[in-house]
Structures are given as structure tokens and as C-alpha cells.
Design an enzyme around this catalytic site. Structure first.
Site, PDB file in Angstrom:
ATOM      1  CG  ASP A  37     115.584 -42.930 -69.770  1.00 17.94           C
ATOM      2  OD1 ASP A  37     115.292 -42.044 -68.943  1.00 17.94           O
ATOM      3  OD2 ASP A  37     115.322 -44.130 -69.598  1.00 17.94           O
ATOM      4  CG  HIS A 242     113.146 -12.491 -72.100  1.00 17.37           C
ATOM      5  ND1 HIS A 242     113.925 -12.666 -73.210  1.00 17.37           N
ATOM      6  CD2 HIS A 242     112.067 -11.777 -72.530  1.00 17.37           C
ATOM      7  CE1 HIS A 242     113.355 -12.094 -74.268  1.00 17.37           C
ATOM      8  NE2 HIS A 242     112.233 -11.542 -73.866  1.00 17.37           N
ATOM      9  CG  ASP A 259     105.364 -11.481 -72.017  1.00 20.43           C
ATOM     10  OD1 ASP A 259     104.604 -12.111 -72.775  1.00 20.43           O
ATOM     11  OD2 ASP A 259     106.355 -10.832 -72.428  1.00 20.43           O
ATOM     12  CG  ASP A 270     104.330 -12.124 -76.968  1.00 17.52           C
ATOM     13  OD1 ASP A 270     104.300 -12.101 -75.723  1.00 17.52           O
ATOM     14  OD2 ASP A 270     105.310 -11.724 -77.646  1.00 17.52           O
ATOM     15  CG  HIS A 349     111.618  -4.349 -74.774  1.00 21.34           C
ATOM     16  ND1 HIS A 349     110.479  -4.020 -75.462  1.00 21.34           N
ATOM     17  CD2 HIS A 349     111.281  -4.291 -73.449  1.00 21.34           C
ATOM     18  CE1 HIS A 349     109.497  -3.809 -74.609  1.00 21.34           C
ATOM     19  NE2 HIS A 349     109.957  -3.948 -73.371  1.00 21.34           N
ATOM     20  CG  HIS A 353     108.067  -9.681 -81.493  1.00 26.14           C
ATOM     21  ND1 HIS A 353     107.265 -10.790 -81.601  1.00 26.14           N
ATOM     22  CD2 HIS A 353     108.021  -9.334 -80.177  1.00 26.14           C
ATOM     23  CE1 HIS A 353     106.774 -11.106 -80.408  1.00 26.14           C
ATOM     24  NE2 HIS A 353     107.199 -10.225 -79.513  1.00 26.14           N
ATOM     25  CG  HIS A 360     110.573 -13.321 -80.467  1.00 30.16           C
ATOM     26  ND1 HIS A 360     111.535 -13.555 -79.520  1.00 30.16           N
ATOM     27  CD2 HIS A 360     109.622 -12.602 -79.850  1.00 30.16           C
ATOM     28  CE1 HIS A 360     111.173 -12.995 -78.378  1.00 30.16           C
ATOM     29  NE2 HIS A 360     110.013 -12.416 -78.539  1.00 30.16           N
ATOM     30  CD  GLU A 383     106.773  -7.065 -77.016  1.00 27.90           C
ATOM     31  OE1 GLU A 383     107.135  -7.334 -75.864  1.00 27.90           O
ATOM     32  OE2 GLU A 383     106.811  -7.875 -77.950  1.00 27.90           O
ATOM     33  CE1 TYR A 387     109.485  -3.990 -68.659  1.00 29.14           C
ATOM     34  CE2 TYR A 387     110.613  -2.659 -70.313  1.00 29.14           C
ATOM     35  CZ  TYR A 387     109.658  -3.596 -69.979  1.00 29.14           C
ATOM     36  OH  TYR A 387     108.876  -4.149 -70.972  1.00 29.14           O
ATOM     37  NE  ARG A 404     106.725  -7.301 -71.915  1.00 29.89           N
ATOM     38  CZ  ARG A 404     107.619  -7.708 -71.033  1.00 29.89           C
ATOM     39  NH1 ARG A 404     108.542  -6.874 -70.592  1.00 29.89           N
ATOM     40  NH2 ARG A 404     107.598  -8.948 -70.578  1.00 29.89           N
ATOM     41  CD  GLU A 406     103.953  -8.883 -75.948  1.00 28.24           C
ATOM     42  OE1 GLU A 406     104.179  -9.381 -74.819  1.00 28.24           O
ATOM     43  OE2 GLU A 406     104.614  -9.166 -76.966  1.00 28.24           O
TER      44      GLU A 406
HETATM   45  N1  GLY Z   1     107.210 -12.810 -74.568  1.00 25.54           N
HETATM   46  C1  GLY Z   1     108.367 -12.345 -75.235  1.00 25.54           C
HETATM   47  C2  GLY Z   1     108.079 -11.085 -75.937  1.00 25.54           C
HETATM   48  O1  GLY Z   1     107.189 -10.360 -75.558  1.00 25.54           O
HETATM   49  O2  GLY Z   1     108.662 -10.777 -76.925  1.00 25.54           O
HETATM   50 MN    MN Z   2     105.515 -11.029 -74.537  1.00 31.14          MN
HETATM   51 MN    MN Z   3     106.383  -9.971 -77.575  1.00 33.28          MN
END
Ligand code: GLY
Ligand code: MN
Ligand code: MN
Length: 436
Positions: A37, A242, A259, A270, A349, A353, A360, A383, A387, A404, A406
Site C-alpha cells: 500500500d 544502463h 552517468d 544527463d 549506442h 538524444h 530521452h 555522448e 566499451y 563515456r 556526455e
Molecule cells: N542516462 C541515459 C543516457 O545517457 O541516455
Molecule cells: Mn546519460
Molecule cells: Mn544520454
């Protein structure tokens, strides 16, 4: 801060783009059960927030441009004032106060919703609604439509159901000056959180403890929640795109990939940075890091109005491939690896975005079957990453390295503004902060 006038103007702009005699139905989000609940912290539906700035669940925004109202009529269906409910669960604005606060023509209470929907649909030719997002809302709208279709002849059901999302999401794609200011604030808060986490990192600290440092800094700066689940990946966890378990202890010789971004006034940041636990990059770590940085810089240099994300991505992939071949991480020539997409095993990837109320964010990347050129007001992430899986068929000094980098940028009339410049990014800048 987004003013009430701006929310008002958005509603008017949406209505102006609908067919004549249309009604728009925009339901708010509802609470989601976490366990038995108890519920997850409430997060408003982004479309509803964009048009109202109102943070209560189970509310509806109704808009009409019917000529009988002179082209604009706006209403809300609100949770009713309820003493007992408010003692247990929190304050409610109520229909009466909503009228003034949102400059509405009408306000109703939730128990009237089925009738209100039916009356609102009646006599309109088009209904704009985001079907498929919320099953309960779909059922209510379908029921109202069906009652009208089967009602006596003097009632008429709208002839067309139109997806509201393309129109509304095209609006959301272009950020106003005040939205950019809020996003800049989200980025600055997130940047200081990254600096704090970098300074806290040392061998033996758990990934979730870095997460706690980030979230502490978010909240102390007025951002109560992260915009998405924070990723703190040390060692080869950085190769899980992720990764959110965040349960491992940092080890001296590893890199950490963080991240993380705050949600501030509904808007996401982000940011990703990757740094060495020891405070000093090893040679192979530096090789990979500087290659990703070079690719990112290439992208940042190219981004401008008129440019497509695809064309930038192609240059980034060339840069990464040239570097991977030079480091002997890819056998064969650059041309061969571009042909076979050999780079894909290390960069799986997209380059970036759109970002806004959703991390996103909404907005079409293609139009009329073509890649869409960037335009001023769009905000996006940049970004690139590499890897190298722990079992990749490469020299073992590179195995398990994940990097990465970003940043978030807004497209301006002449180029871009980088919103996330307040976190160190070059090897010397990062080492200087870590060793301080
Ligand atoms: N944090 C998810 C991405 O970089 O798209
Ligand atoms: Mn990110
Ligand atoms: Mn991102």
C-alpha cells in the site's frame, strides 16, 4: 521559472494548431504502487506538466477551440477537496482554487469525469488525445465516445480521433528561453554533483555511496530527484550501458563511469564523466579516454543549425575507428572497419538524444523520411563512448575499460551552447580535481 503566462500561451498555441472545432484531452499521471500500500514518489506526466505546471495526480486538462467559445475554452478536472484524504495523503488544490490559479474557464471534480468527458466531446468534430499511454484514460475516453455514438440523434460524437502527440511533442522539442534557463540550472546542479562524487571517490567506497553523494548534492541545490536511475559503474561495470545495481566497491586501479543528472523543475540533465579511482589514468585508460574525448570534441565542433545528427555521428564513428585501428583494438584498415561496422562491438549506442522534460525527450529525429537538420532551440546530449568487454579479443590491458563522456547542448542561431561545462573533462583537469 516557467511563468503562468508561458503555460497559458502553450495551451493557446496547441489549440491554434488543431482542426477547427476540436477538443484536446490531456490526463495527468497517476500514483504507481511500489509495494503493497505504498507508492513511488509521484512524477507528473510530462505532457500534462508542459501545459499546466500542476503537480497533482489524476487530474485532466481539457481544451476546446470550438467556435461557440470563440476559439478557446480551457478546463480542468481536479481531485476534490477532501478533509480525510488531505489529512492522510496531502493537500489538494480543488476545482474552485484551480479556476483562478490556472485562469480556467471551468473546473470540475473527478467524480464528474465520465459526464464531463461526454459533454466535452459532444458537438466537436475532432478529439486530440494520446491513446495508448494510459489504459485507464483510454477506457474513459472510449466509453465517452461510445456513449455519444449510441445516444439519441441530437448528440453527436466527434468524427475523428487524432493523436495529440505529434503536435504537442513538436512544441516540446523547441525550448523557450525560460526552458533553456531551467535546463542550464539542472545542468549546473548536476555538474556540481559530479565534482562532489569525483572528490569522494577512493578505493573501498561503494558505487551506491557515490550515488548518495550525487543525490545529496542534487537535493541541497533544490533538485529533489534524479532525472533517471543513476549509473555508477566501476571497473568493467562501466561496460554495462544502463548499469544501475551500483553495489560494488571501487578498486584502486579502476575507472568509474558516472552517468547522473538532476531533474529540476521538471527538466532533466544527463551528464556522464569517467575518471580513475586512484586519481591518475593508466596508459591504456588514457588511450581510450582521449579517443572518446577527441570524438566528442569533433561532434561539438560540428553541431550547428542545419546539420543532421546522422552526419555528425558518421564523423564520430570515423574518428573512433581511426583511433581503434591505431591502438590495434580493431584488426584491418579503417576503411574495412567502416565497411563491416567493426566499431559496433565497442560503441553500441547512439551519439545523443533530445533532452527536456523527459531525459530521452520527445520530438521526431526524421521528417518526411529524411534525417532532420538541427534547429535553434533543440537541446540534445552528445555522448560517445567506448566499451571494451572483459572478454573482448584484444590486448588484455584494454579489456574491461568502459568510457563515456556526455554533455548537454542547446542549438543556437549560430552553433551550440554547452550547458554542462562545469565538470572537468580533459585528463589534466580531471586529475587535478581528483588529486586536490
Ligand atoms: N542516462 C541515459 C543516457 O545517457 O541516455
Ligand atoms: Mn546519460
Ligand atoms: Mn544520454
Amino acid at each position: 521559472m516557467i511563468s503562468q503566462q508561458e503555460f497559458f500561451a502553450r495551451r493557446q498555441r496547441l489549440l491554434a494548431q488543431c482542426e477547427p472545432n476540436s477538443v484536446c484531452l490531456i490526463p495527468a499521471a497517476t500514483l504507481v504502487t511500489r509495494s503493497r500500500d505504498t507508492e513511488y514518489t509521484f512524477r507528473q506526466n510530462s505532457d500534462f506538466w508542459y501545459l499546466t505546471g500542476f503537480n497533482e495526480p489524476d487530474t485532466w486538462l481539457l481544451l476546446s477551440n470550438h467556435e461557440r467559445h470563440g476559439g478557446s475554452f480551457v478546463a480542468m478536472v481536479c481531485q476534490p477537496k477532501d478533509k480525510n484524504s488531505e489529512i492522510w495523503h496531502g493537500r489538494r488544490l480543488g476545482a474552485e482554487d484551480a479556476l483562478g490559479r490556472f485562469d480556467l474557464d471551468e473546473a470540475y471534480e473527478l467524480d464528474e469525469l465520465p459526464e464531463v468527458l461526454m459533454h466535452w466531446l459532444m458537438g466537436h468534430t475532432h478529439v486530440y488525445f494520446g491513446q495508448g499511454q494510459n489504459t485507464a484514460a483510454d477506457a474513459l475516453v472510449n466509453a465517452a465516445m461510445q456513449s455519444l455514438r449510441t445516444a439519441p440523434k441530437e448528440y453527436s460524437a466527434p468524427k475523428a480521433m487524432v493523436d495529440i502527440q505529434p503536435t504537442l511533442h513538436e512544441m516540446r522539442l523547441f525550448k523557450s528561453a525560460s526552458e533553456v534557463a531551467v535546463m542550464k540550472a539542472a545542468c549546473q546542479i548536476s555538474a556540481s554533483a559530479h565534482r562532489r562524487a569525483m572528490q569522494f571517490a577512493r578505493a573501498g567506497v561503494f558505487e551506491y555511496q557515490l550515488e548518495a553523494e550525487l543525490h545529496h548534492e542534487f537535493a541541497m541545490a533544490g533538485a529533489r530527484s534524479p532525472a533517471y536511475s543513476t549509473i555508477v559503474g566501476s571497473g568493467d561495470n562501466a561496460c554495462i550501458l544502463h548499469y544501475t545495481e551500483n553495489t560494488k566497491a571501487l578498486a584502486e586501479h579502476e575507472l568509474v563511469l558516472i552517468d547522473a543528472g538532476a531533474e529540476f523543475m521538471g527538466y532533466a540533465a544527463d551528464i556522464t564523466r569517467t575518471f580513475p579511482v586512484s586519481g591518475t589514468f593508466s596508459k591504456p585508460q588514457k588511450d581510450i579516454y582521449n579517443l572518446v574525448l577527441k570524438a566528442q570534441q569533433k561532434a561539438l565542433d560540428m553541431l550547428a543549425p542545419g546539420v543532421t545528427l546522422r552526419s555528425v555521428t558518421e564523423r564520430v564513428i570515423e574518428t573512433l575507428t581511426e583511433g581503434l585501428v591505431a591502438l590495434k583494438l580493431l584488426p584491418g584498415t579503417v576503411a574495412q572497419n567502416l565497411e563491416t561496422e567493426g566499431w559496433r562491438q565497442f560503441f553500441m549506442h547512439g551519439l545523443g538524444h533530445f533532452i527536456g522534460l523527459d531525459v530521452h525527450d520527445v520530438g521526431d529525429y526524421r521528417m518526411d523520411g529524411e534525417d532532420r537538420p538541427l534547429q535553434p532551440g533543440m537541446v540534445l546530449t552528445v555522448e560517445p563512448g567506448l566499451y571494451i568487454a572483459p572478454d573482448a579479443p584484444v590486448d588484455e590491458q584494454y579489456q574491461g575499460i568502459g568510457v563515456r563522456i556526455e554533455d548537454n547542448v542547446v542549438v543556437t542561431a549560430t552553433g551550440i551552447d554547452i550547458l554542462t561545462n562545469d565538470v572537468p573533462k580533459t585528463v589534466p583537469e580531471i586529475e587535478a580535481l581528483l588529486q586536490r
